[in-house]
Design a protein around this motif. Sequence first.
Motif, PDB file in Angstrom:
ATOM      1  N   PHE A   1       4.037   1.792   3.304  1.00 58.83           N
ATOM      2  CA  PHE A   1       4.863   2.899   2.957  1.00 58.83           C
ATOM      3  C   PHE A   1       4.251   3.948   2.389  1.00 58.83           C
ATOM      4  O   PHE A   1       3.002   3.937   2.043  1.00 58.83           O
ATOM      5  CB  PHE A   1       6.100   2.288   2.184  1.00 58.83           C
ATOM      6  N   GLN A   2       4.804   5.009   2.654  1.00 59.81           N
ATOM      7  CA  GLN A   2       4.432   6.379   2.126  1.00 59.81           C
ATOM      8  C   GLN A   2       5.222   6.955   0.815  1.00 59.81           C
ATOM      9  O   GLN A   2       6.368   6.804   0.840  1.00 59.81           O
ATOM     10  CB  GLN A   2       4.542   7.330   3.101  1.00 59.81           C
ATOM     11  N   ARG A   3       4.248   7.480  -0.104  1.00 62.12           N
ATOM     12  CA  ARG A   3       4.837   7.898  -1.396  1.00 62.12           C
ATOM     13  C   ARG A   3       4.072   8.962  -1.710  1.00 62.12           C
ATOM     14  O   ARG A   3       2.846   9.281  -1.757  1.00 62.12           O
ATOM     15  CB  ARG A   3       4.474   6.917  -2.399  1.00 62.12           C
ATOM     16  N   SER A   4       4.885  10.423  -1.315  1.00 61.33           N
ATOM     17  CA  SER A   4       4.390  11.564  -1.129  1.00 61.33           C
ATOM     18  C   SER A   4       3.342  11.843  -0.184  1.00 61.33           C
ATOM     19  O   SER A   4       3.754  11.393   0.895  1.00 61.33           O
ATOM     20  CB  SER A   4       3.717  11.763  -2.702  1.00 61.33           C
ATOM     21  N   GLU A   5       2.217  12.122  -0.588  1.00 61.61           N
ATOM     22  CA  GLU A   5       1.140  12.149   0.664  1.00 61.61           C
ATOM     23  C   GLU A   5       0.206  10.705   0.770  1.00 61.61           C
ATOM     24  O   GLU A   5      -0.664  10.699   1.512  1.00 61.61           O
ATOM     25  CB  GLU A   5       0.380  13.120   0.189  1.00 61.61           C
ATOM     26  N   LYS A   6       0.648   9.872  -0.088  1.00 59.20           N
ATOM     27  CA  LYS A   6      -0.327   8.602  -0.042  1.00 59.20           C
ATOM     28  C   LYS A   6       0.474   7.516   0.799  1.00 59.20           C
ATOM     29  O   LYS A   6       1.569   7.397   0.628  1.00 59.20           O
ATOM     30  CB  LYS A   6      -0.393   8.044  -1.401  1.00 59.20           C
ATOM     31  N   ILE A   7      -0.516   6.817   1.559  1.00 63.15           N
ATOM     32  CA  ILE A   7       0.008   5.822   2.294  1.00 63.15           C
ATOM     33  C   ILE A   7      -0.382   4.186   1.183  1.00 63.15           C
ATOM     34  O   ILE A   7      -1.767   4.350   0.986  1.00 63.15           O
ATOM     35  CB  ILE A   7      -0.737   5.619   3.682  1.00 63.15           C
ATOM     36  N   ILE A   8       0.730   3.324   1.179  1.00 67.55           N
ATOM     37  CA  ILE A   8       0.220   2.367   0.362  1.00 67.55           C
ATOM     38  C   ILE A   8       0.419   1.050   1.136  1.00 67.55           C
ATOM     39  O   ILE A   8       1.542   0.648   1.660  1.00 67.55           O
ATOM     40  CB  ILE A   8       1.205   2.355  -0.893  1.00 67.55           C
ATOM     41  N   PRO A   9      -0.682   0.165   1.455  1.00 63.74           N
ATOM     42  CA  PRO A   9      -0.457  -0.909   2.059  1.00 63.74           C
ATOM     43  C   PRO A   9      -0.013  -2.096   1.101  1.00 63.74           C
ATOM     44  O   PRO A   9      -0.327  -2.374  -0.114  1.00 63.74           O
ATOM     45  CB  PRO A   9      -1.677  -1.235   2.523  1.00 63.74           C
ATOM     46  N   VAL A  10       0.929  -2.988   1.630  1.00 63.69           N
ATOM     47  CA  VAL A  10       1.463  -4.085   0.650  1.00 63.69           C
ATOM     48  C   VAL A  10       1.365  -5.419   1.514  1.00 63.69           C
ATOM     49  O   VAL A  10       1.735  -5.497   2.532  1.00 63.69           O
ATOM     50  CB  VAL A  10       2.932  -3.790   0.384  1.00 63.69           C
ATOM     51  N   GLU A  11       0.874  -6.375   0.722  1.00 62.22           N
ATOM     52  CA  GLU A  11       0.738  -7.801   1.380  1.00 62.22           C
ATOM     53  C   GLU A  11       1.454  -8.682   0.447  1.00 62.22           C
ATOM     54  O   GLU A  11       1.239  -8.299  -0.737  1.00 62.22           O
ATOM     55  CB  GLU A  11      -0.746  -8.045   1.480  1.00 62.22           C
ATOM     56  N   ALA A  12       1.978  -9.724   1.182  1.00 61.04           N
ATOM     57  CA  ALA A  12       2.888 -10.697   0.267  1.00 61.04           C
ATOM     58  C   ALA A  12       2.172 -12.028   0.648  1.00 61.04           C
ATOM     59  O   ALA A  12       2.003 -12.468   1.757  1.00 61.04           O
ATOM     60  CB  ALA A  12       4.351 -10.703   0.553  1.00 61.04           C
ATOM     61  N   LYS A  13       1.890 -12.628  -0.585  1.00 62.82           N
ATOM     62  CA  LYS A  13       1.447 -14.211  -0.398  1.00 62.82           C
ATOM     63  C   LYS A  13       2.150 -14.997  -1.330  1.00 62.82           C
ATOM     64  O   LYS A  13       2.455 -14.918  -2.457  1.00 62.82           O
ATOM     65  CB  LYS A  13       0.025 -14.173  -1.136  1.00 62.82           C
ATOM     66  N   SER A  14       2.721 -15.959  -0.773  1.00 66.01           N
ATOM     67  CA  SER A  14       3.588 -17.093  -1.394  1.00 66.01           C
ATOM     68  C   SER A  14       2.883 -18.238  -1.797  1.00 66.01           C
ATOM     69  O   SER A  14       3.396 -18.986  -2.690  1.00 66.01           O
ATOM     70  CB  SER A  14       4.640 -17.649  -0.519  1.00 66.01           C
ATOM     71  N   ALA A  15       1.814 -18.527  -1.363  1.00 67.20           N
ATOM     72  CA  ALA A  15       0.855 -19.460  -2.028  1.00 67.20           C
ATOM     73  C   ALA A  15       0.262 -19.372  -3.176  1.00 67.20           C
ATOM     74  O   ALA A  15       0.028 -18.033  -3.530  1.00 67.20           O
ATOM     75  CB  ALA A  15      -0.145 -19.828  -0.920  1.00 67.20           C
TER      76      ALA A  15
END
Length: 86
Positions: free
Chosen positions: A22-36
Motif C-alpha cells: 500500500f501507499q502512504r504519501s509517497e512511500k510504498i509499504i510492503p506487508v506480509e502476513a504469517k500465521s505460523a
Amino acid sequence: MKIKRDIFYWTSGNQAEVEFVFQRSEKIIPVEAKSASSAKAKSLSEYRKKYHPELSIRFSLKNIEKNDDLLNLPLYLVDYAEKFVK
C-alpha cells in the motif's frame, strides 16, 4: 466521507509474493502476513532486497519488534497498523 482504498500485491514470478502493498504519501509499504509461529518472511525479504523500502511490515504471532526497516506486528494489531506507520 468514504475513503477509497485500492489493494495491491507484488509477485516475482513463481518465486516470491507479498500479500499486500500500500501507499502512504509517497512511500510504498510492503506487508506480509504469517500465521505460523515461525515468521520467516522470504518473499518480503526478496522484495526488500530488490526495492529497498523505508518500511516493511510483517504480521505474525510474534510480539511488536522493529529491526531497521522491518516492523513486526502481532496479528491482533492489524486494525491498528496505520497508527504504527505514522
